[in-house]
Design a protein around this motif. Structure first.
Motif, PDB file in Angstrom:
ATOM      1  N   UNK A  32      -3.176 -31.318  25.241  1.00  6.25           N
ATOM      2  CA  UNK A  32      -4.277 -30.965  26.344  1.00  6.25           C
ATOM      3  C   UNK A  32      -3.248 -30.681  27.433  1.00  6.25           C
ATOM      4  N   UNK A  33      -3.926 -29.981  28.547  1.00  6.63           N
ATOM      5  CA  UNK A  33      -3.265 -29.338  29.366  1.00  6.63           C
ATOM      6  C   UNK A  33      -4.469 -28.298  30.237  1.00  6.63           C
ATOM      7  N   UNK A  34      -4.154 -27.799  31.466  1.00  6.17           N
ATOM      8  CA  UNK A  34      -5.069 -26.897  32.032  1.00  6.17           C
ATOM      9  C   UNK A  34      -5.029 -25.498  31.455  1.00  6.17           C
ATOM     10  N   UNK A  35      -5.682 -24.835  31.657  1.00  7.88           N
ATOM     11  CA  UNK A  35      -5.534 -23.313  31.284  1.00  7.88           C
ATOM     12  C   UNK A  35      -4.395 -22.712  31.796  1.00  7.88           C
ATOM     13  N   UNK A  36      -3.592 -21.970  31.073  1.00  7.77           N
ATOM     14  CA  UNK A  36      -2.482 -21.454  31.283  1.00  7.77           C
ATOM     15  C   UNK A  36      -1.309 -22.269  31.153  1.00  7.77           C
ATOM     16  N   UNK A  37      -1.478 -23.468  30.568  1.00  8.33           N
ATOM     17  CA  UNK A  37      -0.323 -24.504  30.139  1.00  8.33           C
ATOM     18  C   UNK A  37       0.448 -24.131  28.928  1.00  8.33           C
ATOM     19  N   UNK A  38      -0.187 -23.409  28.181  1.00  6.47           N
ATOM     20  CA  UNK A  38       0.613 -22.721  27.006  1.00  6.47           C
ATOM     21  C   UNK A  38       0.080 -23.589  25.854  1.00  6.47           C
ATOM     22  N   UNK A  39      -0.937 -24.255  25.741  1.00  2.43           N
ATOM     23  CA  UNK A  39      -1.426 -24.951  24.659  1.00  2.43           C
ATOM     24  C   UNK A  39      -1.990 -23.753  23.566  1.00  2.43           C
ATOM     25  N   UNK A  40      -2.573 -23.041  24.050  1.00  2.00           N
ATOM     26  CA  UNK A  40      -3.234 -22.245  22.960  1.00  2.00           C
ATOM     27  C   UNK A  40      -1.821 -21.134  22.248  1.00  2.00           C
ATOM     28  N   UNK A  41      -1.213 -20.820  23.147  1.00  2.00           N
ATOM     29  CA  UNK A  41       0.079 -20.087  22.719  1.00  2.00           C
ATOM     30  C   UNK A  41       0.644 -20.950  21.669  1.00  2.00           C
ATOM     31  N   UNK A  42       1.098 -22.090  22.075  1.00  2.56           N
ATOM     32  CA  UNK A  42       1.674 -22.984  21.067  1.00  2.56           C
ATOM     33  C   UNK A  42       0.876 -23.026  19.826  1.00  2.56           C
ATOM     34  N   UNK A  43      -0.312 -23.269  19.665  1.00  2.00           N
ATOM     35  CA  UNK A  43      -1.033 -23.553  18.654  1.00  2.00           C
ATOM     36  C   UNK A  43      -1.050 -22.040  17.772  1.00  2.00           C
ATOM     37  N   UNK A  44      -1.170 -20.904  18.403  1.00  2.53           N
ATOM     38  CA  UNK A  44      -1.213 -19.831  17.653  1.00  2.53           C
ATOM     39  C   UNK A  44       0.281 -19.547  17.097  1.00  2.53           C
ATOM     40  N   UNK A  45       1.118 -19.874  17.734  1.00  3.86           N
ATOM     41  CA  UNK A  45       2.648 -19.808  17.354  1.00  3.86           C
ATOM     42  C   UNK A  45       2.757 -20.639  16.036  1.00  3.86           C
ATOM     43  N   UNK A  46       2.250 -22.055  16.188  1.00  4.80           N
ATOM     44  CA  UNK A  46       2.431 -22.839  15.059  1.00  4.80           C
ATOM     45  C   UNK A  46       1.777 -22.163  13.790  1.00  4.80           C
ATOM     46  N   UNK A  47       0.344 -21.618  14.122  1.00  9.34           N
ATOM     47  CA  UNK A  47      -0.419 -21.296  13.118  1.00  9.34           C
ATOM     48  C   UNK A  47      -0.018 -19.922  12.434  1.00  9.34           C
ATOM     49  N   UNK A  48       1.184 -19.361  13.005  1.00 11.92           N
ATOM     50  CA  UNK A  48       1.591 -17.909  12.489  1.00 11.92           C
ATOM     51  C   UNK A  48       0.790 -16.756  13.040  1.00 11.92           C
ATOM     52  N   UNK A  49       0.093 -17.055  13.927  1.00 16.78           N
ATOM     53  CA  UNK A  49      -0.573 -15.798  14.520  1.00 16.78           C
ATOM     54  C   UNK A  49       0.210 -15.177  15.650  1.00 16.78           C
ATOM     55  N   UNK A  50       1.243 -15.841  16.288  1.00 12.23           N
ATOM     56  CA  UNK A  50       2.215 -14.995  17.111  1.00 12.23           C
ATOM     57  C   UNK A  50       3.728 -15.662  16.306  1.00 12.23           C
ATOM     58  N   UNK A  51       4.606 -14.614  16.513  1.00 15.41           N
ATOM     59  CA  UNK A  51       5.897 -14.913  16.125  1.00 15.41           C
ATOM     60  C   UNK A  51       6.550 -15.533  17.264  1.00 15.41           C
ATOM     61  N   UNK A  52       7.339 -16.986  16.767  1.00 15.39           N
ATOM     62  CA  UNK A  52       8.023 -17.281  17.925  1.00 15.39           C
ATOM     63  C   UNK A  52       9.422 -16.808  18.339  1.00 15.39           C
ATOM     64  N   UNK A  53      10.054 -16.806  19.445  1.00 15.66           N
ATOM     65  CA  UNK A  53      11.159 -16.072  19.926  1.00 15.66           C
ATOM     66  C   UNK A  53      12.133 -17.162  19.381  1.00 15.66           C
ATOM     67  N   UNK A  54      11.842 -18.270  19.132  1.00 22.86           N
ATOM     68  CA  UNK A  54      13.047 -19.314  18.966  1.00 22.86           C
ATOM     69  C   UNK A  54      12.289 -20.500  18.187  1.00 22.86           C
ATOM     70  N   UNK A  55      13.209 -20.936  17.180  1.00 24.25           N
ATOM     71  CA  UNK A  55      12.806 -22.166  16.864  1.00 24.25           C
ATOM     72  C   UNK A  55      12.137 -22.307  15.522  1.00 24.25           C
TER      73      UNK A  55
END
Lengths: 261, 227
Positions: free
Chosen positions: A36-59
């Motif tokens: 959870x978190x308000x919009x812009x908190x990075x929660x969707x970015x995180x989800x898309x990074x975990x799911x492979x839709x975005x490539x993480x810069x680290x980790x």
């Protein structure tokens, strides 16, 4: 017990801005985690990074893969695996339920076709069996069998969302990513969807990561909760503990801002 | 079965001038299998807080809370989830359920999550609902529209569906009529007889006298109130 998913120090930047950073957690089979978190908190970015839709810069995002002919299975880093392997994973063991059903459905293909397509992607070929499985799944998400040949464009928002869930779960995934699965739905439809999701999680032993801004939804669905602010996890723990005894100032603000019905 | 050792807790309200409110100081308590302990003390003394700390619903600042061999004060979320599934039950004062789920399924759920077959789980749920005098015509309805006393009884049925070895009861007999109160007291006695370790809050002094082996006054653990 080995975790199903092991996330280590994931970071994603948009130029100089932080999408999400320093996120680490383990998810075990059968666990449902809310973010959870308000919009812009990075929660969707995180989800898309975990799911492979975005490539993480680290980790690293390690997933407990099943042994097949070519691989031994075990924890494998999905960030560094080859594109075809990752795509295979997202068609079989992973599923992604989008906030807007039209992002997760093919709008010009019948409901049955939408469900059947994912089956064909994992090499189902027998038309009759595919159709039977599709009808079975439409029934599980409470869509009448006589709507199988209708296109999703003829469905209401709630039905589209349920169809999207059927399409995603038909291949028996082990991990489901959900981005605001009940967003934009009437509360009555939302309640039915929540009950459906809980039943499916229990019966199929699914693990899920659910992004939402609705605290009532996570309370009912998630075992564990992460609270994000400005791209970082500020608090995590058991869902009811984080909501009833929040430690971080931001979580306290979030919880105390919920309107009582 | 339950061992509370030197437990402390305070709340920090970041958005209200970062006020720090100490609520519990070096609380210690042991409950053996088959024992029932009553927490007593004035309203606000910390009875429910202590109970919520044992359930892992509130974080513990320091000390240990052993339930079986798990230290709730330091356990990871998934250990607490597993503990709640098969070891530690909690009957709260309020029923919290997914809307539109039938009463029968609400009561059967603790059994379903531990792998009991649906038919068997529903049989047990039916037995409990009948025993607690919830009319059969209501079983297929969601309890969200029930009266306070009915919700309370559904909550108790749910809490007793699975035979947990440790059980927390927060005012189980409040808002019940004499007949149902008697039923609930019998259910608690049966749980004790099977060896369940119970910690309860009962405002009803007769219930306390009948069920409890000991009373623990939490006031002596309340900072600022201790004599």
């Amino acid at each position: 017990m080995t975790p199903l998913l092991q996330v280590e120090n994931i970071a994603k930047f948009y130029g100089p801005r932080i999408g999400c950073t320093d996120v680490s957690f383990d998810l075990y089979p059968g666990e449902v985690m809310g973010i959870v978190g308000e919009s812009g908190s990075g929660k969707s970015t995180l989800l898309n990074t975990l799911a492979g839709h975005l490539t993480p810069d680290r980790g690293a995002v390690r997933f407990d893969t099943r042994a097949d002919g070519q691989h031994d299975g075990g924890l494998r880093d999905t960030v560094t695996m080859s594109e075809p392997e990752r795509r295979m994973l997202s068609r079989t063991d992973w599923a992604f339920v989008h906030q807007h059903a039209r992002d997760g459905l093919r709008m010009n293909v019948s409901a049955g076709g939408n469900v059947g397509e994912r089956l064909m992607a994992v090499n189902a070929r027998h038309y009759g069996q595919i159709r039977d499985t599709a009808i079975d799944w439409l029934g599980r998400v409470e869509i009448a069998a006589d709507r199988i040949d209708d296109r999703p464009t003829a469905f209401s928002g709630g039905m589209q969302q349920r169809l999207q869930i059927a399409r995603n779960l038909v291949t028996g995934p082990r991990l489901v990513f959900m981005d605001e699965p009940t967003g934009g739905l009437d509360v009555s439809v939302q309640a039915r969807l929540l009950d459906l999701l809980r039943g499916l999680v229990r019966e199929m032993g699914l693990s899920a990561i659910i992004v939402t801004h609705d605290l009532a939804v996570v309370r009912l669905l998630a075992d564990r909760l992460m609270v994000m602010k400005d791209g970082r996890v500020v608090e995590s723990g058991l869902t009811d503990q984080v909501l009833d005894d929040p430690q971080h100032a931001y979580t306290q603000l979030l919880v105390s801002s919920v309107l009582q019905v | 079965m339950i061992s509370i050792q030197n437990v402390s807790k305070s709340f920090t309200l970041h958005n209200q001038g970062a006020a720090v409110i100490p609520v519990m100081h070096s609380a210690s308590l042991d409950v053996a299998a088959g024992e029932c302990i009553a927490l007593i003390g004035a309203s606000g003394a910390g009875k429910s807080t202590l109970m919520r700390m044992i359930y892992g619903n509130y974080l513990t600042a320091s000390g240990r809370i052993l339930v079986g061999d798990v230290d709730v004060a330091s356990a990871a979320p998934r250990q607490i989830i597993a503990l709640r599934r098969t070891t530690l039950g909690y009957v709260s004062q309020f029923l919290r359920v997914v809307p539109r789920v039938s009463t029968l399924d609400v009561v059967a759920e603790p059994l379903l999550v531990t792998g009991t077959e649906r038919a068997a789980a529903q049989d047990i749920a039916r037995g409990l609902l009948a025993r607690l005098n919830i009319p059969e015509r209501l079983w297929s309805l969601s309890p969200t529209t029930f009266s306070g006393g009915e919700q309370q009884r559904v909550n108790i049925a749910r809490g007793f569906a699975y035979p947990y070895p440790a059980l927390l009861l927060d005012e189980p007999t409040a808002s019940l009529d004499p007949v149902n109160r008697e039923t609930v007291l019998c259910m608690v006695e049966e749980a004790k007889a099977r060896g369940t370790a119970i910690i309860g809050i009962f405002h009803d002094a007769d219930a306390r006298a009948r069920l409890c082996n000991r009373e623990v006054d939490v006031t002596r653990y309340t900072p600022g109130l201790a004599a």
